[in-house]
Design a protein around this motif. Structure first.
Motif, short mmCIF file in Angstrom:
data_model
loop_
_atom_site.label_atom_id
_atom_site.label_comp_id
_atom_site.label_asym_id
_atom_site.label_seq_id
_atom_site.Cartn_x
_atom_site.Cartn_y
_atom_site.Cartn_z
N SER A 295 0.34 19.12 -8.97
CA SER A 295 0.95 19.53 -7.71
C SER A 295 0.25 18.81 -6.56
O SER A 295 -0.96 18.94 -6.39
CB SER A 295 0.82 21.04 -7.55
N VAL A 296 1.04 18.05 -5.78
CA VAL A 296 0.49 17.34 -4.63
C VAL A 296 1.38 17.62 -3.43
O VAL A 296 2.61 17.62 -3.55
CB VAL A 296 0.41 15.82 -4.89
N LEU A 297 0.73 17.87 -2.30
CA LEU A 297 1.51 18.10 -1.08
C LEU A 297 0.84 17.39 0.08
O LEU A 297 -0.35 17.10 0.04
CB LEU A 297 1.64 19.59 -0.79
N SER B 95 0.83 -1.20 0.00
CA SER B 95 0.00 0.00 0.00
C SER B 95 0.87 1.26 0.00
O SER B 95 0.61 2.22 -0.74
CB SER B 95 -0.91 -0.01 1.23
N GLU B 96 1.91 1.26 0.83
CA GLU B 96 2.82 2.40 0.87
C GLU B 96 3.54 2.57 -0.46
O GLU B 96 3.75 3.70 -0.92
CB GLU B 96 3.83 2.22 2.01
N GLU B 97 3.90 1.45 -1.08
CA GLU B 97 4.57 1.50 -2.38
C GLU B 97 3.65 2.10 -3.44
O GLU B 97 4.06 2.94 -4.24
CB GLU B 97 4.96 0.07 -2.76
N LYS B 98 2.37 1.69 -3.45
CA LYS B 98 1.40 2.24 -4.40
C LYS B 98 1.19 3.73 -4.17
O LYS B 98 1.14 4.52 -5.11
CB LYS B 98 0.06 1.51 -4.28
N PHE C 164 1.89 9.31 -5.65
CA PHE C 164 2.29 10.64 -5.17
C PHE C 164 3.43 11.20 -6.02
O PHE C 164 3.37 12.33 -6.48
CB PHE C 164 2.71 10.54 -3.70
N ASN C 165 4.46 10.39 -6.22
CA ASN C 165 5.66 10.88 -6.89
C ASN C 165 5.53 11.02 -8.40
O ASN C 165 6.20 11.84 -9.00
CB ASN C 165 6.85 9.98 -6.54
N GLU D 114 7.08 16.31 -7.34
CA GLU D 114 7.77 17.08 -8.38
C GLU D 114 6.85 18.10 -9.03
O GLU D 114 7.28 19.19 -9.41
CB GLU D 114 8.35 16.13 -9.44
N GLY D 115 5.54 17.75 -9.18
CA GLY D 115 4.58 18.69 -9.76
C GLY D 115 4.51 19.97 -8.94
O GLY D 115 4.44 21.07 -9.49
N PHE D 116 4.52 19.85 -7.62
CA PHE D 116 4.50 21.01 -6.73
C PHE D 116 5.77 21.84 -6.93
O PHE D 116 5.70 23.08 -7.02
CB PHE D 116 4.39 20.55 -5.27
N LEU D 117 6.90 21.17 -7.02
CA LEU D 117 8.17 21.90 -7.18
C LEU D 117 8.21 22.64 -8.51
O LEU D 117 8.67 23.79 -8.58
CB LEU D 117 9.35 20.93 -7.06
#
Length: 186
Positions: free
Chosen positions: A154-156, A140-143, A148-149, A170-173
């Motif tokens: 942009s996701v935060l 689940s953490e891997e998914k 997320f990545n 990276e979208g946020f950056l």
């Protein structure tokens, strides 16, 4: 008065009564343990198996070689810790049984006898369900990390109590022009 496992008793004239009572209490504790217990000699002979372990193995292996009874092997298990335990070490570890595929948390401790010999006392708790839950959590953490990545938007992740940024993708950056170090903790 003498207190044995919380039971006050008058000191009996026959000290064997106290020893027998303690032995009975220890046996009751061992037999009530919700796991597998066995005692093994230095030459890999089983000296004792609790009823749950006998049930798991399908036979009372007392007097037989542990690797034959427990894992149906013709020779010593490559992961065996018998030598370490007989040298005085307590060994705690997790192992997956090649026989039934179940995971066990094992605690092996040396027992020193009055004649100077030792035995290995082994307690095993089935942790198969816990290991399966850990694997589901890892997947689940891997998914989540992948979603997320790799998300182009942009996701935060921010702490709800104060809005401090805990992670950004990276979208946020790209959108903000900040570096990860500049964004996090703000």
């Amino acid at each position: 008065p003498v207190t044995l496992l919380g039971n006050p008793m008058q000191q009996p004239a026959d000290h064997h009564f106290v020893s027998r009572d303690i032995a009975e209490q220890y046996r009751a504790i061992v037999e009530a343990f919700d796991g597998h217990i066995y005692i093994c000699s230095q030459d890999y002979r089983i000296e004792y198996m609790n009823p749950r372990f006998i049930e798991r193995c399908g036979v009372d292996g007392t007097g037989k070689l542990c690797y034959e009874v427990i894992h149906k092997r013709a020779d010593r298990c490559p992961w065996c810790v018998n030598d370490r335990v007989h040298a005085g070490e307590t060994v705690r570890w997790e192992v997956q049984s090649p026989l039934d595929g179940r995971w066990y948390y094992v605690v092996n401790v040396p027992i020193r006898h009055a004649d100077g010999s030792t035995s290995k006392f082994s307690m095993m708790t089935d942790i198969t369900d816990r290991k399966a839950a850990e694997e589901r959590l890892r997947l689940s953490e891997e998914k989540f990390a992948k979603a997320f990545n790799t998300n182009p938007d942009s996701v935060l992740i921010a702490r709800l109590s104060d809005g401090v940024l805990l992670d950004v993708n990276e979208g946020f950056l790209r959108l903000t022009g900040y570096s990860r170090e500049e964004a996090l903790g703000k």
